[in-house]
Design a protein around this motif. Structure first.
Motif, PDB file in Angstrom:
ATOM      1  N   LEU A  21       0.831  -1.200   0.000  1.00 34.78           N
ATOM      2  CA  LEU A  21       0.000   0.000   0.000  1.00 34.78           C
ATOM      3  C   LEU A  21       0.867   1.252   0.000  1.00 34.78           C
ATOM      4  O   LEU A  21       2.066   1.189   0.252  1.00 34.78           O
ATOM      5  CB  LEU A  21      -0.921  -0.002   1.223  1.00 34.78           C
ATOM      6  N   CYS A  22       0.259   2.369  -0.273  1.00 34.83           N
ATOM      7  CA  CYS A  22       0.904   3.698  -0.255  1.00 34.83           C
ATOM      8  C   CYS A  22       1.966   3.832  -1.342  1.00 34.83           C
ATOM      9  O   CYS A  22       2.884   4.639  -1.214  1.00 34.83           O
ATOM     10  CB  CYS A  22       1.505   4.004   1.113  1.00 34.83           C
ATOM     11  N   THR A  23       1.844   3.095  -2.405  1.00 38.89           N
ATOM     12  CA  THR A  23       2.858   3.096  -3.462  1.00 38.89           C
ATOM     13  C   THR A  23       2.899   4.402  -4.246  1.00 38.89           C
ATOM     14  O   THR A  23       3.892   4.689  -4.890  1.00 38.89           O
ATOM     15  CB  THR A  23       2.618   1.934  -4.431  1.00 38.89           C
ATOM     16  N   ARG A  24       1.823   5.189  -4.181  1.00 39.21           N
ATOM     17  CA  ARG A  24       1.797   6.477  -4.878  1.00 39.21           C
ATOM     18  C   ARG A  24       1.918   7.654  -3.914  1.00 39.21           C
ATOM     19  O   ARG A  24       1.724   8.797  -4.286  1.00 39.21           O
ATOM     20  CB  ARG A  24       0.500   6.606  -5.684  1.00 39.21           C
ATOM     21  N   MET A  25       2.273   7.387  -2.674  1.00 46.69           N
ATOM     22  CA  MET A  25       2.361   8.416  -1.644  1.00 46.69           C
ATOM     23  C   MET A  25       3.804   8.900  -1.521  1.00 46.69           C
ATOM     24  O   MET A  25       4.729   8.100  -1.527  1.00 46.69           O
ATOM     25  CB  MET A  25       1.874   7.830  -0.306  1.00 46.69           C
ATOM     26  N   SER A  26       3.975  10.201  -1.408  1.00 46.72           N
ATOM     27  CA  SER A  26       5.321  10.744  -1.230  1.00 46.72           C
ATOM     28  C   SER A  26       5.862  10.324   0.141  1.00 46.72           C
ATOM     29  O   SER A  26       5.098  10.011   1.063  1.00 46.72           O
ATOM     30  CB  SER A  26       5.306  12.273  -1.325  1.00 46.72           C
ATOM     31  N   CYS A  27       7.167  10.353   0.267  1.00 44.61           N
ATOM     32  CA  CYS A  27       7.812   9.995   1.544  1.00 44.61           C
ATOM     33  C   CYS A  27       7.360  10.927   2.660  1.00 44.61           C
ATOM     34  O   CYS A  27       7.119  10.486   3.789  1.00 44.61           O
ATOM     35  CB  CYS A  27       9.334  10.045   1.404  1.00 44.61           C
ATOM     36  N   GLU A  28       7.234  12.211   2.341  1.00 46.98           N
ATOM     37  CA  GLU A  28       6.817  13.188   3.351  1.00 46.98           C
ATOM     38  C   GLU A  28       5.390  12.914   3.822  1.00 46.98           C
ATOM     39  O   GLU A  28       5.097  12.940   5.020  1.00 46.98           O
ATOM     40  CB  GLU A  28       6.915  14.615   2.794  1.00 46.98           C
ATOM     41  N   LYS A  29       4.486  12.634   2.876  1.00 46.29           N
ATOM     42  CA  LYS A  29       3.092  12.358   3.224  1.00 46.29           C
ATOM     43  C   LYS A  29       2.988  11.059   4.015  1.00 46.29           C
ATOM     44  O   LYS A  29       2.228  10.962   4.976  1.00 46.29           O
ATOM     45  CB  LYS A  29       2.248  12.294   1.949  1.00 46.29           C
ATOM     46  N   TYR A  30       3.769  10.060   3.629  1.00 42.64           N
ATOM     47  CA  TYR A  30       3.784   8.770   4.311  1.00 42.64           C
ATOM     48  C   TYR A  30       4.264   8.944   5.761  1.00 42.64           C
ATOM     49  O   TYR A  30       3.635   8.448   6.691  1.00 42.64           O
ATOM     50  CB  TYR A  30       4.692   7.806   3.541  1.00 42.64           C
ATOM     51  N   SER A  31       5.343   9.672   5.953  1.00 39.57           N
ATOM     52  CA  SER A  31       5.868   9.923   7.305  1.00 39.57           C
ATOM     53  C   SER A  31       4.859  10.674   8.156  1.00 39.57           C
ATOM     54  O   SER A  31       4.661  10.344   9.331  1.00 39.57           O
ATOM     55  CB  SER A  31       7.169  10.722   7.238  1.00 39.57           C
ATOM     56  N   LYS A  32       4.215  11.674   7.577  1.00 36.60           N
ATOM     57  CA  LYS A  32       3.209  12.443   8.309  1.00 36.60           C
ATOM     58  C   LYS A  32       2.031  11.556   8.698  1.00 36.60           C
ATOM     59  O   LYS A  32       1.540  11.624   9.826  1.00 36.60           O
ATOM     60  CB  LYS A  32       2.737  13.635   7.499  1.00 36.60           C
ATOM     61  N   MET A  33       1.580  10.706   7.766  1.00 36.14           N
ATOM     62  CA  MET A  33       0.465   9.805   8.062  1.00 36.14           C
ATOM     63  C   MET A  33       0.820   8.892   9.234  1.00 36.14           C
ATOM     64  O   MET A  33       0.036   8.734  10.169  1.00 36.14           O
ATOM     65  CB  MET A  33       0.107   8.962   6.842  1.00 36.14           C
ATOM     66  N   LEU A  34       2.013   8.294   9.197  1.00 35.58           N
ATOM     67  CA  LEU A  34       2.439   7.401  10.280  1.00 35.58           C
ATOM     68  C   LEU A  34       2.531   8.147  11.603  1.00 35.58           C
ATOM     69  O   LEU A  34       2.062   7.654  12.638  1.00 35.58           O
ATOM     70  CB  LEU A  34       3.787   6.758   9.942  1.00 35.58           C
ATOM     71  N   ASN A  35       3.127   9.330  11.588  1.00 34.01           N
ATOM     72  CA  ASN A  35       3.274  10.111  12.821  1.00 34.01           C
ATOM     73  C   ASN A  35       1.927  10.550  13.376  1.00 34.01           C
ATOM     74  O   ASN A  35       1.695  10.470  14.584  1.00 34.01           O
ATOM     75  CB  ASN A  35       4.183  11.310  12.600  1.00 34.01           C
ATOM     76  N   THR A  57      -6.457   6.390  -1.174  1.00 34.03           N
ATOM     77  CA  THR A  57      -6.220   7.395  -2.207  1.00 34.03           C
ATOM     78  C   THR A  57      -4.871   7.221  -2.885  1.00 34.03           C
ATOM     79  O   THR A  57      -4.759   7.434  -4.092  1.00 34.03           O
ATOM     80  CB  THR A  57      -6.299   8.816  -1.588  1.00 34.03           C
ATOM     81  N   ASP A  58      -3.862   6.820  -2.131  1.00 34.88           N
ATOM     82  CA  ASP A  58      -2.496   6.764  -2.653  1.00 34.88           C
ATOM     83  C   ASP A  58      -1.980   5.334  -2.837  1.00 34.88           C
ATOM     84  O   ASP A  58      -0.778   5.086  -2.746  1.00 34.88           O
ATOM     85  CB  ASP A  58      -1.556   7.541  -1.739  1.00 34.88           C
ATOM     86  N   SER A  59      -2.895   4.402  -3.114  1.00 36.08           N
ATOM     87  CA  SER A  59      -2.499   3.007  -3.319  1.00 36.08           C
ATOM     88  C   SER A  59      -3.181   2.442  -4.558  1.00 36.08           C
ATOM     89  O   SER A  59      -4.289   2.842  -4.898  1.00 36.08           O
ATOM     90  CB  SER A  59      -2.900   2.150  -2.110  1.00 36.08           C
ATOM     91  N   GLU A  60      -2.504   1.510  -5.178  1.00 37.41           N
ATOM     92  CA  GLU A  60      -3.126   0.719  -6.234  1.00 37.41           C
ATOM     93  C   GLU A  60      -3.508  -0.602  -5.604  1.00 37.41           C
ATOM     94  O   GLU A  60      -2.678  -1.497  -5.446  1.00 37.41           O
ATOM     95  CB  GLU A  60      -2.145   0.519  -7.383  1.00 37.41           C
ATOM     96  N   THR A  61      -4.771  -0.713  -5.194  1.00 37.82           N
ATOM     97  CA  THR A  61      -5.228  -1.884  -4.452  1.00 37.82           C
ATOM     98  C   THR A  61      -6.680  -2.186  -4.780  1.00 37.82           C
ATOM     99  O   THR A  61      -7.429  -1.286  -5.176  1.00 37.82           O
ATOM    100  CB  THR A  61      -5.070  -1.665  -2.930  1.00 37.82           C
ATOM    101  N   ASP A  62      -7.052  -3.429  -4.593  1.00 39.47           N
ATOM    102  CA  ASP A  62      -8.445  -3.835  -4.724  1.00 39.47           C
ATOM    103  C   ASP A  62      -9.166  -3.763  -3.378  1.00 39.47           C
ATOM    104  O   ASP A  62     -10.369  -4.031  -3.305  1.00 39.47           O
ATOM    105  CB  ASP A  62      -8.536  -5.266  -5.272  1.00 39.47           C
ATOM    106  N   MET A  63      -8.445  -3.426  -2.322  1.00 39.48           N
ATOM    107  CA  MET A  63      -9.046  -3.318  -0.997  1.00 39.48           C
ATOM    108  C   MET A  63     -10.011  -2.133  -0.967  1.00 39.48           C
ATOM    109  O   MET A  63      -9.750  -1.100  -1.577  1.00 39.48           O
ATOM    110  CB  MET A  63      -7.970  -3.134   0.080  1.00 39.48           C
TER     111      MET A  63
END
Length: 87
Positions: A21-35, A57-63
């Motif tokens: 998951l999160c394959t289309r998410m920037s590193c900054e957005k990913y870090s902020k989401m986790l924090n 929103t930022d994943s290519e998934t069937d979930m």
């Protein structure tokens, strides 16, 4: 006795890696989401909903949103019983 629930941002990171998951998410957005998820302030429900929407929103998934939220709730929330503090 009191029941405690705490969000675990490391487990959210592991979940994202496991499901690719999160394959289309920037590193900054990913870090902020986790924090933001792991801060353990505010509503746990709201933090799960927010993380789920960002991941979807930022994943290519069937979930679905519900699948993601359920996976987060089951795998990324630590729960335990503790002694009630009687000061």
């Amino acid at each position: 006795m009191k029941f405690v629930e705490m969000a675990d941002k490391e487990e959210l990171r592991v979940l994202c890696i496991h499901y690719n998951l999160c394959t289309r998410m920037s590193c900054e957005k990913y870090s902020k989401m986790l924090n933001d998820f792991g801060e353990n302030e505010g509503s746990l429900k709201k933090r799960i909903e927010t993380a789920s929407m960002l991941i979807l929103t930022d994943s290519e998934t069937d979930m679905t949103l519900e699948n993601i939220a359920g996976a987060i709730f089951n795998r990324c929330i630590r729960r335990w019983a503790d002694e009630e503090n009687k000061d």
